[in-house]
Design a protein around this motif. Structure first.
Motif, PDB file in Angstrom:
ATOM      1  N   ILE A  27       0.842  -1.184   0.000  1.00 32.22           N
ATOM      2  CA  ILE A  27       0.000   0.000   0.000  1.00 32.22           C
ATOM      3  C   ILE A  27       0.884   1.244   0.000  1.00 32.22           C
ATOM      4  O   ILE A  27       1.822   1.341   0.788  1.00 32.22           O
ATOM      5  CB  ILE A  27      -0.923   0.031   1.238  1.00 32.22           C
ATOM      6  N   CYS A  30      -0.417   8.560  -1.123  1.00 34.80           N
ATOM      7  CA  CYS A  30      -0.176   9.670  -2.051  1.00 34.80           C
ATOM      8  C   CYS A  30       0.262  10.903  -1.259  1.00 34.80           C
ATOM      9  O   CYS A  30      -0.390  11.287  -0.286  1.00 34.80           O
ATOM     10  CB  CYS A  30      -1.438   9.966  -2.837  1.00 34.80           C
ATOM     11  N   GLU A  35      -4.229   9.803   0.290  1.00 37.01           N
ATOM     12  CA  GLU A  35      -5.051   8.614   0.086  1.00 37.01           C
ATOM     13  C   GLU A  35      -4.157   7.375  -0.023  1.00 37.01           C
ATOM     14  O   GLU A  35      -3.122   7.394  -0.668  1.00 37.01           O
ATOM     15  CB  GLU A  35      -5.852   8.779  -1.208  1.00 37.01           C
ATOM     16  N   HIS A  37      -3.414   3.720  -1.502  1.00 37.95           N
ATOM     17  CA  HIS A  37      -3.771   3.029  -2.742  1.00 37.95           C
ATOM     18  C   HIS A  37      -2.712   1.977  -3.057  1.00 37.95           C
ATOM     19  O   HIS A  37      -1.642   1.951  -2.448  1.00 37.95           O
ATOM     20  CB  HIS A  37      -3.888   4.027  -3.895  1.00 37.95           C
ATOM     21  N   ARG A  41      -1.159   1.842  -9.502  1.00 35.37           N
ATOM     22  CA  ARG A  41      -2.572   1.802  -9.845  1.00 35.37           C
ATOM     23  C   ARG A  41      -3.155   3.211  -9.713  1.00 35.37           C
ATOM     24  O   ARG A  41      -2.802   3.947  -8.794  1.00 35.37           O
ATOM     25  CB  ARG A  41      -3.374   0.883  -8.913  1.00 35.37           C
ATOM     26  N   TYR A  43      -6.286   5.722  -8.779  1.00 35.16           N
ATOM     27  CA  TYR A  43      -7.299   5.635  -7.725  1.00 35.16           C
ATOM     28  C   TYR A  43      -8.151   6.894  -7.736  1.00 35.16           C
ATOM     29  O   TYR A  43      -7.728   7.955  -8.179  1.00 35.16           O
ATOM     30  CB  TYR A  43      -6.643   5.446  -6.353  1.00 35.16           C
ATOM     31  N   HIS A  45     -10.328   9.865  -5.867  1.00 30.85           N
ATOM     32  CA  HIS A  45     -10.365  10.641  -4.627  1.00 30.85           C
ATOM     33  C   HIS A  45     -11.144  11.925  -4.909  1.00 30.85           C
ATOM     34  O   HIS A  45     -10.724  12.734  -5.740  1.00 30.85           O
ATOM     35  CB  HIS A  45      -8.950  10.968  -4.147  1.00 30.85           C
ATOM     36  N   TYR A  51      -3.076   9.450 -10.696  1.00 32.45           N
ATOM     37  CA  TYR A  51      -2.027   8.465 -10.954  1.00 32.45           C
ATOM     38  C   TYR A  51      -0.706   9.191 -10.848  1.00 32.45           C
ATOM     39  O   TYR A  51      -0.489  10.211 -11.492  1.00 32.45           O
ATOM     40  CB  TYR A  51      -2.175   7.830 -12.338  1.00 32.45           C
TER      41      TYR A  51
END
Length: 65
Positions: A27, A30, A35, A37, A41, A43, A45, A51
């Motif tokens: 995991i 960011c 967040e 993520h 990948r 994601y 928000h 990205y």
């Protein structure tokens, strides 16, 4: 079709399967949104898809188009 001549023991079968393991997903957090993520990948928000810290898709702009 392959057909075994002898029964494969549970020990021998399990020895073969020792490499089948589930791994824990890494995991990332960011630095811009904070967040959590999955690595590599995109994601969502707050209606935006991020990205690598950049907005890729903004849902409010896409909905108007």
């Amino acid at each position: 079709m392959a057909h075994p001549k002898r029964k494969i023991s549970k020990t021998r079968r399990d020895k073969r399967r020792t490499h089948y393991k589930a791994t824990v997903a890494q995991i990332a957090t960011c630095p811009i949104t904070g967040e959590a993520h999955l690595y590599h990948r995109a994601y969502w928000h707050e209606g935006k898809m991020y990205y690598r810290g950049q907005v890729v898709i903004d849902k409010s702009v896409v909905a108007l188009a």
